[in-house]
Design a protein around this motif. Structure first.
Motif, PDB file in Angstrom:
ATOM      1  N   ALA A   1      14.760  22.384   3.494  1.00  0.00           N
ATOM      2  CA  ALA A   1      14.723  21.351   2.449  1.00  0.00           C
ATOM      3  C   ALA A   1      15.214  20.006   2.987  1.00  0.00           C
ATOM      4  N   ILE A   2      16.343  20.020   3.671  1.00  0.00           N
ATOM      5  CA  ILE A   2      16.911  18.735   4.115  1.00  0.00           C
ATOM      6  C   ILE A   2      15.992  18.079   5.152  1.00  0.00           C
ATOM      7  N   ALA A   3      15.358  18.898   5.979  1.00  0.00           N
ATOM      8  CA  ALA A   3      14.414  18.331   6.961  1.00  0.00           C
ATOM      9  C   ALA A   3      13.263  17.631   6.248  1.00  0.00           C
TER      10      ALA A   3
ATOM     11  N   LYS B   1      16.621  16.716  15.467  1.00  0.00           N
ATOM     12  CA  LYS B   1      17.532  17.690  16.068  1.00  0.00           C
ATOM     13  C   LYS B   1      18.075  18.590  14.953  1.00  0.00           C
ATOM     14  N   PRO B   2      17.525  19.805  14.824  1.00  0.00           N
ATOM     15  CA  PRO B   2      18.037  20.707  13.788  1.00  0.00           C
ATOM     16  C   PRO B   2      19.340  21.366  14.243  1.00  0.00           C
ATOM     17  N   SER B   3      19.962  22.107  13.319  1.00  0.00           N
ATOM     18  CA  SER B   3      21.177  22.847  13.684  1.00  0.00           C
ATOM     19  C   SER B   3      20.801  24.052  14.544  1.00  0.00           C
TER      20      SER B   3
ATOM     21  N   ILE C   1      22.700  16.324  22.667  1.00  0.00           N
ATOM     22  CA  ILE C   1      21.443  15.637  22.337  1.00  0.00           C
ATOM     23  C   ILE C   1      21.553  14.754  21.096  1.00  0.00           C
ATOM     24  N   GLY C   2      22.496  15.091  20.193  1.00  0.00           N
ATOM     25  CA  GLY C   2      22.726  14.193  19.051  1.00  0.00           C
ATOM     26  C   GLY C   2      23.192  12.836  19.570  1.00  0.00           C
ATOM     27  N   THR C   3      24.161  12.890  20.457  1.00  0.00           N
ATOM     28  CA  THR C   3      24.697  11.660  21.053  1.00  0.00           C
ATOM     29  C   THR C   3      23.600  10.898  21.795  1.00  0.00           C
TER      30      THR C   3
ATOM     31  N   SER D   1      19.316   9.379  10.593  1.00  0.00           N
ATOM     32  CA  SER D   1      19.588   9.960   9.284  1.00  0.00           C
ATOM     33  C   SER D   1      20.282  11.296   9.517  1.00  0.00           C
ATOM     34  N   PHE D   2      21.518  11.375   9.077  1.00  0.00           N
ATOM     35  CA  PHE D   2      22.368  12.525   9.377  1.00  0.00           C
ATOM     36  C   PHE D   2      22.784  13.239   8.095  1.00  0.00           C
ATOM     37  N   THR D   3      22.748  14.556   8.093  1.00  0.00           N
ATOM     38  CA  THR D   3      23.419  15.343   7.062  1.00  0.00           C
ATOM     39  C   THR D   3      24.279  16.381   7.765  1.00  0.00           C
ATOM     40  N   GLY D   4      25.527  16.468   7.347  1.00  0.00           N
ATOM     41  CA  GLY D   4      26.448  17.438   7.943  1.00  0.00           C
ATOM     42  C   GLY D   4      27.844  17.183   7.429  1.00  0.00           C
TER      43      GLY D   4
ATOM     44  N   LEU E   1      24.171   8.531   6.094  1.00  0.00           N
ATOM     45  CA  LEU E   1      25.030   9.716   6.186  1.00  0.00           C
ATOM     46  C   LEU E   1      25.113  10.453   4.856  1.00  0.00           C
ATOM     47  N   GLU E   2      24.844  11.748   4.883  1.00  0.00           N
ATOM     48  CA  GLU E   2      25.062  12.618   3.713  1.00  0.00           C
ATOM     49  C   GLU E   2      26.034  13.699   4.167  1.00  0.00           C
ATOM     50  N   MET E   3      27.224  13.725   3.572  1.00  0.00           N
ATOM     51  CA  MET E   3      28.267  14.598   4.155  1.00  0.00           C
ATOM     52  C   MET E   3      28.894  15.557   3.118  1.00  0.00           C
ATOM     53  N   GLY E   4      30.142  15.920   3.324  1.00  0.00           N
ATOM     54  CA  GLY E   4      30.753  17.016   2.577  1.00  0.00           C
ATOM     55  C   GLY E   4      31.059  16.725   1.118  1.00  0.00           C
ATOM     56  N   GLY E   5      31.516  17.766   0.424  1.00  0.00           N
ATOM     57  CA  GLY E   5      31.849  17.622  -0.993  1.00  0.00           C
ATOM     58  C   GLY E   5      33.050  18.472  -1.373  1.00  0.00           C
ATOM     59  N   LYS E   6      33.625  18.170  -2.522  1.00  0.00           N
ATOM     60  CA  LYS E   6      34.694  19.004  -3.106  1.00  0.00           C
ATOM     61  C   LYS E   6      34.448  18.962  -4.607  1.00  0.00           C
TER      62      LYS E   6
ATOM     63  N   GLU F   1      40.428  19.914   0.391  1.00  0.00           N
ATOM     64  CA  GLU F   1      39.515  19.965   1.541  1.00  0.00           C
ATOM     65  C   GLU F   1      38.299  20.830   1.250  1.00  0.00           C
ATOM     66  N   GLU F   2      37.208  20.535   1.958  1.00  0.00           N
ATOM     67  CA  GLU F   2      35.984  21.323   1.774  1.00  0.00           C
ATOM     68  C   GLU F   2      36.144  22.672   2.493  1.00  0.00           C
ATOM     69  N   ILE F   3      36.050  23.772   1.745  1.00  0.00           N
ATOM     70  CA  ILE F   3      36.238  25.107   2.341  1.00  0.00           C
ATOM     71  C   ILE F   3      34.901  25.659   2.818  1.00  0.00           C
ATOM     72  N   PHE F   4      33.843  25.383   2.086  1.00  0.00           N
ATOM     73  CA  PHE F   4      32.473  25.795   2.418  1.00  0.00           C
ATOM     74  C   PHE F   4      32.337  27.313   2.499  1.00  0.00           C
ATOM     75  N   GLY F   5      32.804  27.953   1.449  1.00  0.00           N
ATOM     76  CA  GLY F   5      32.706  29.411   1.335  1.00  0.00           C
ATOM     77  C   GLY F   5      32.904  29.776  -0.123  1.00  0.00           C
TER      78      GLY F   5
ATOM     79  N   GLY G   1      32.784  12.599  -2.947  1.00  0.00           N
ATOM     80  CA  GLY G   1      32.213  12.196  -4.238  1.00  0.00           C
ATOM     81  C   GLY G   1      30.767  12.601  -4.381  1.00  0.00           C
ATOM     82  N   LEU G   2      30.473  13.915  -4.192  1.00  0.00           N
ATOM     83  CA  LEU G   2      29.060  14.304  -4.245  1.00  0.00           C
ATOM     84  C   LEU G   2      28.600  14.659  -5.655  1.00  0.00           C
ATOM     85  N   SER G   3      29.157  15.747  -6.201  1.00  0.00           N
ATOM     86  CA  SER G   3      28.619  16.241  -7.466  1.00  0.00           C
ATOM     87  C   SER G   3      29.766  16.613  -8.406  1.00  0.00           C
TER      88      SER G   3
ATOM     89  N   GLY H   1      33.921   9.715   0.828  1.00  0.00           N
ATOM     90  CA  GLY H   1      33.746  10.464   2.075  1.00  0.00           C
ATOM     91  C   GLY H   1      32.466  11.283   2.152  1.00  0.00           C
ATOM     92  N   THR H   2      31.648  11.253   1.084  1.00  0.00           N
ATOM     93  CA  THR H   2      30.392  12.006   1.117  1.00  0.00           C
ATOM     94  C   THR H   2      29.252  11.188   1.711  1.00  0.00           C
ATOM     95  N   GLY H   3      29.325   9.873   1.631  1.00  0.00           N
ATOM     96  CA  GLY H   3      28.169   9.112   2.098  1.00  0.00           C
ATOM     97  C   GLY H   3      28.519   7.682   2.426  1.00  0.00           C
TER      98      GLY H   3
HETATM   99  P1  NAD Z   1      28.046  19.788  11.184  1.00  0.00           P
HETATM  100  O1  NAD Z   1      28.631  18.454  10.932  1.00  0.00           O
HETATM  101  O2  NAD Z   1      28.812  20.747  12.001  1.00  0.00           O
HETATM  102  O3  NAD Z   1      26.624  19.649  11.910  1.00  0.00           O
HETATM  103  C1  NAD Z   1      25.553  18.892  11.348  1.00  0.00           C
HETATM  104  C2  NAD Z   1      24.589  18.511  12.459  1.00  0.00           C
HETATM  105  O4  NAD Z   1      25.229  17.577  13.322  1.00  0.00           O
HETATM  106  C3  NAD Z   1      24.156  19.684  13.343  1.00  0.00           C
HETATM  107  O5  NAD Z   1      22.796  19.556  13.689  1.00  0.00           O
HETATM  108  C4  NAD Z   1      25.041  19.516  14.553  1.00  0.00           C
HETATM  109  O6  NAD Z   1      24.506  20.095  15.735  1.00  0.00           O
HETATM  110  C5  NAD Z   1      25.102  18.000  14.670  1.00  0.00           C
HETATM  111  N1  NAD Z   1      26.237  17.468  15.441  1.00  0.00           N
HETATM  112  C6  NAD Z   1      27.415  18.064  15.720  1.00  0.00           C
HETATM  113  N2  NAD Z   1      28.188  17.233  16.458  1.00  0.00           N
HETATM  114  C7  NAD Z   1      27.483  16.091  16.637  1.00  0.00           C
HETATM  115  C8  NAD Z   1      27.733  14.855  17.319  1.00  0.00           C
HETATM  116  N3  NAD Z   1      28.883  14.646  17.944  1.00  0.00           N
HETATM  117  N4  NAD Z   1      26.782  13.908  17.309  1.00  0.00           N
HETATM  118  C9  NAD Z   1      25.619  14.109  16.649  1.00  0.00           C
HETATM  119  N5  NAD Z   1      25.311  15.255  15.986  1.00  0.00           N
HETATM  120  C10 NAD Z   1      26.238  16.226  15.976  1.00  0.00           C
HETATM  121  O7  NAD Z   1      27.697  20.406   9.754  1.00  0.00           O
HETATM  122  P2  NAD Z   1      27.132  21.864   9.439  1.00  0.00           P
HETATM  123  O8  NAD Z   1      28.221  22.858   9.608  1.00  0.00           O
HETATM  124  O9  NAD Z   1      25.830  22.087  10.133  1.00  0.00           O
HETATM  125  O10 NAD Z   1      26.783  21.713   7.881  1.00  0.00           O
HETATM  126  C11 NAD Z   1      27.709  21.867   6.858  1.00  0.00           C
HETATM  127  C12 NAD Z   1      28.176  20.521   6.350  1.00  0.00           C
HETATM  128  O11 NAD Z   1      27.071  19.750   5.904  1.00  0.00           O
HETATM  129  C13 NAD Z   1      29.099  20.628   5.143  1.00  0.00           C
HETATM  130  O12 NAD Z   1      30.158  19.714   5.285  1.00  0.00           O
HETATM  131  C14 NAD Z   1      28.208  20.240   3.975  1.00  0.00           C
HETATM  132  O13 NAD Z   1      28.888  19.727   2.848  1.00  0.00           O
HETATM  133  C15 NAD Z   1      27.350  19.204   4.619  1.00  0.00           C
HETATM  134  N6  NAD Z   1      26.109  19.004   3.871  1.00  0.00           N
HETATM  135  C16 NAD Z   1      25.953  17.838   3.167  1.00  0.00           C
HETATM  136  C17 NAD Z   1      24.805  17.630   2.412  1.00  0.00           C
HETATM  137  C18 NAD Z   1      24.605  16.349   1.637  1.00  0.00           C
HETATM  138  O14 NAD Z   1      23.471  16.029   1.340  1.00  0.00           O
HETATM  139  N7  NAD Z   1      25.659  15.614   1.314  1.00  0.00           N
HETATM  140  C19 NAD Z   1      23.807  18.606   2.375  1.00  0.00           C
HETATM  141  C20 NAD Z   1      23.999  19.780   3.109  1.00  0.00           C
HETATM  142  C21 NAD Z   1      25.147  19.968   3.862  1.00  0.00           C
END
Ligand code: NAD
Length: 490
Positions: A152-154, A171-173, A207-209, A221-224, A245-250, A380-384, A408-410, A453-455
């Motif tokens: 979905a995110i891709a 670059k997928p996970s 490769i992300g770097t 465009s990053f999600t993680g 950036l789309e990042m974590g939530g609580k 903190e985000e536990i993710f479990g 501040g996601l949802s 901290g989410t975006g």
């Molecule tokens: P992660 O941050 O560990 O990894 C995300 C991606 O970043 C992976 O592809 C990883 O290989 C890459 N990455 C790691 N180190 C990097 C670096 N130094 N430079 C560039 N890329 C790097 O996250 P994860 O464990 O794969 O995913 C879970 C997290 O994603 C949770 O925090 C979750 O809340 C968040 N998430 C956010 C959304 C959103 O839309 N806000 C959606 C889904 C997941």
């Protein structure tokens, strides 16, 4: 299955190191993923750069035709993809089907954008002069995605990027590369011109770097996680990249004293334990009015007794495994911390180690109560599959607790009072607010993302996503035949 990179429309073999792909439900070895280097990123960026000029000149409705074909292929392969998704990532099959459906919806929605991509016209201050703004493609974009929504995110990122006339390197996970491989196969099957879509597997730091530092990549465009996102932002900022950036939530569910508690419990169970709590929008806090706390706890425990844990391919299973051993240990660490902080463990709290769970990575759905808002487990985000109950006695206090985290996601509120509901949606500091529903369930045609901290102010999904992948270009056409100077000639 031994995966290969997809660069310039070719499946590229290399003398690369590999990493195993493991089914988190069973420990089964599913295949290997190559660990690419800067060399493969360079090759992919060059291919994307070469393809981009021609791609951008193709009319947007023609670019969109490829997206329709991609959407139809996704539909045709929905069950096949869902089965792989469950094996690779662990989410239960019903959710996996829903995730593929999200990709289908995104393809068809963004294909529609091929006939919109609206700009604006404006009257000029000078006679015989026309003024308009148009969305222009940016160039090569780099996509970095997590494992929890591997398809979905891709699609949220790649589809708006390509309909707008960009090409991309993705670059997928490494935890979920098979879904990326399958999506790349679809790009090939629909005949997407070579170089428009490139997929390179490897680790983030390598490769992300390399992608962020590459001078020909204009957008990342990053999600993680928030920790990784801030590294991406730091490096990208140094290289003056546009970074989304789309990042974590609580995320929290607020249950007021006038709520339908039965409905709230259903919403909580779905959003706290669905996907084993591994959604960015997962409910991790329950902020409950003291008058209904006891009732909520009783009903929640009753509902949780019906949860079946196991391999997500079994249609009766409601909660699957977590992604890997590291995740299991991280969740366990937070549970121990919660006990040390003085929270009361209401149920759960253990790694499941006996058969049939011994080969996979399973954690019991867990509820803490008597949690105070500033405890680490509430911050903190536990993710479990772990949720914390926090007691409040007013809407003001509920909002303060909800907003008192770095994310501040949802957020969600259960109430039958229209005034309470409207006040809450105004004051909740999150990018998404649900009323009388849990914290998950976004639809693809609305913006998706969060505050703090989410975006960093961008959004995936909806029309808002186009802002990430386009530049505004203002065009002035002077047909007066004379030199007319803005602000000077009247
Ligand atoms: P992660 O941050 O560990 O990894 C995300 C991606 O970043 C992976 O592809 C990883 O290989 C890459 N990455 C790691 N180190 C990097 C670096 N130094 N430079 C560039 N890329 C790097 O996250 P994860 O464990 O794969 O995913 C879970 C997290 O994603 C949770 O925090 C979750 O809340 C968040 N998430 C956010 C959304 C959103 O839309 N806000 C959606 C889904 C997941």
């Amino acid at each position: 299955m031994e995966l290969k990179n997809y660069i310039a429309g070719e499946w590229v073999e290399g003398e690369l190191q590999t990493m195993p792909i493991i089914n988190p439900a069973t420990g089964e070895h599913l295949g290997t993923v190559p660990l690419s280097t800067k060399t493969e990123i360079d090759a992919a960026v060059q291919a994307a750069k070469k393809a981009q000029k021609e791609w951008a000149l193709l009319p947007a409705p023609k670019r969109a035709d490829y997206l329709y074909e991609i959407g139809f292929k996704l539909k045709e392969k929905k069950e096949y993809l869902a089965q792989i998704l469950t094996k690779e990532m662990g989410k239960v099959i019903e959710e996996a089907r829903g995730e593929v459906q999200e990709g289908i919806d995104m393809a068809l929605y963004m294909a529609g954008e091929g006939r919109r991509l609206f700009g604006e016209t404006a009257p000029s201050e000078l006679a015989n002069k026309f003024a308009m703004s148009v969305r222009a493609p940016i160039g090569v974009v780099g996509l970095i995605t997590p494992w929890n929504f591997p398809i979905a995110i891709a699609t949220w990122k790649s589809f708006p990027a390509i309909v707008a006339g960009n090409t991309f390197v993705w670059k997928p996970s490494n935890e979920t590369p098979m879904m990326a491989y399958e999506l790349a196969k679809i790009f090939e099957e629909v005949g997407l011109p070579k170089g428009v879509a490139n997929v390179v597997f490897g680790t983030g730091p390598t490769i992300g770097t390399a992608m962020i530092e590459h001078p020909d990549v204009r957008v990342i465009s990053f999600t993680g996680s928030t920790a990784t996102g801030s590294k991406v932002a730091e490096l990208g900022g140094k290289h003056l990249k546009k970074i989304s950036l789309e990042m974590g939530g609580k995320n929290a569910v607020i249950v007021m004293d006038d709520a339908d508690v039965d409905l709230a419990v259903q919403g909580i169970v779905w959003s706290a334990f669905g996907t084993a709590g591994q959604r960015c929008t997962a409910c991790s806090r329950i902020i409950v009015h003291r008058d209904v706390k006891e009732e909520l706890e009783e009903k929640l425990l009753k509902e949780m007794r019906a949860i079946t844990i196991g391999n997500g391919l079994d249609p009766d299973v409601k909660v699957g495994p977590v992604i890997n051993r590291q995740a299991l240990e991280k969740i366990n660490h937070y549970v121990q911390l919660g006990k040390q902080e003085g929270a009361t463990l209401l149920t759960g709290g253990h790694i499941l180690t006996k058969a049939p769970y011994d080969k996979g990575f399973y954690f019991e759905p867990t509820v803490f109560t008597n949690v105070s808002p500033n405890m680490i487990i509430a911050q903190e985000e536990i993710f479990g599959p772990v949720v914390s109950i926090i007691e409040i006695d007013s809407l003001e206090q509920a909002i303060e607790v909800n907003n008192g985290v770095r994310f501040g996601l949802s957020s969600s509120i259960f109430s039958r009072n229209v005034n309470t509901i409207f006040k809450a949606q105004q004051l909740l500091d999150t990018g998404i607010v649900y009323v009388n529903a849990g914290t998950t369930g976004a639809e693809i045609h609305l913006p998706f993302g969060g505050t703090k901290g989410t975006g960093n102010g961008h959004r995936d999904s909806g029309q808002a996503a186009l802002d990430v992948y386009t530049e505004w270009k203002s065009v002035y056409v002077d047909y007066s035949g004379t030199l007319q100077r803005a602000q000077i000639d009247t």
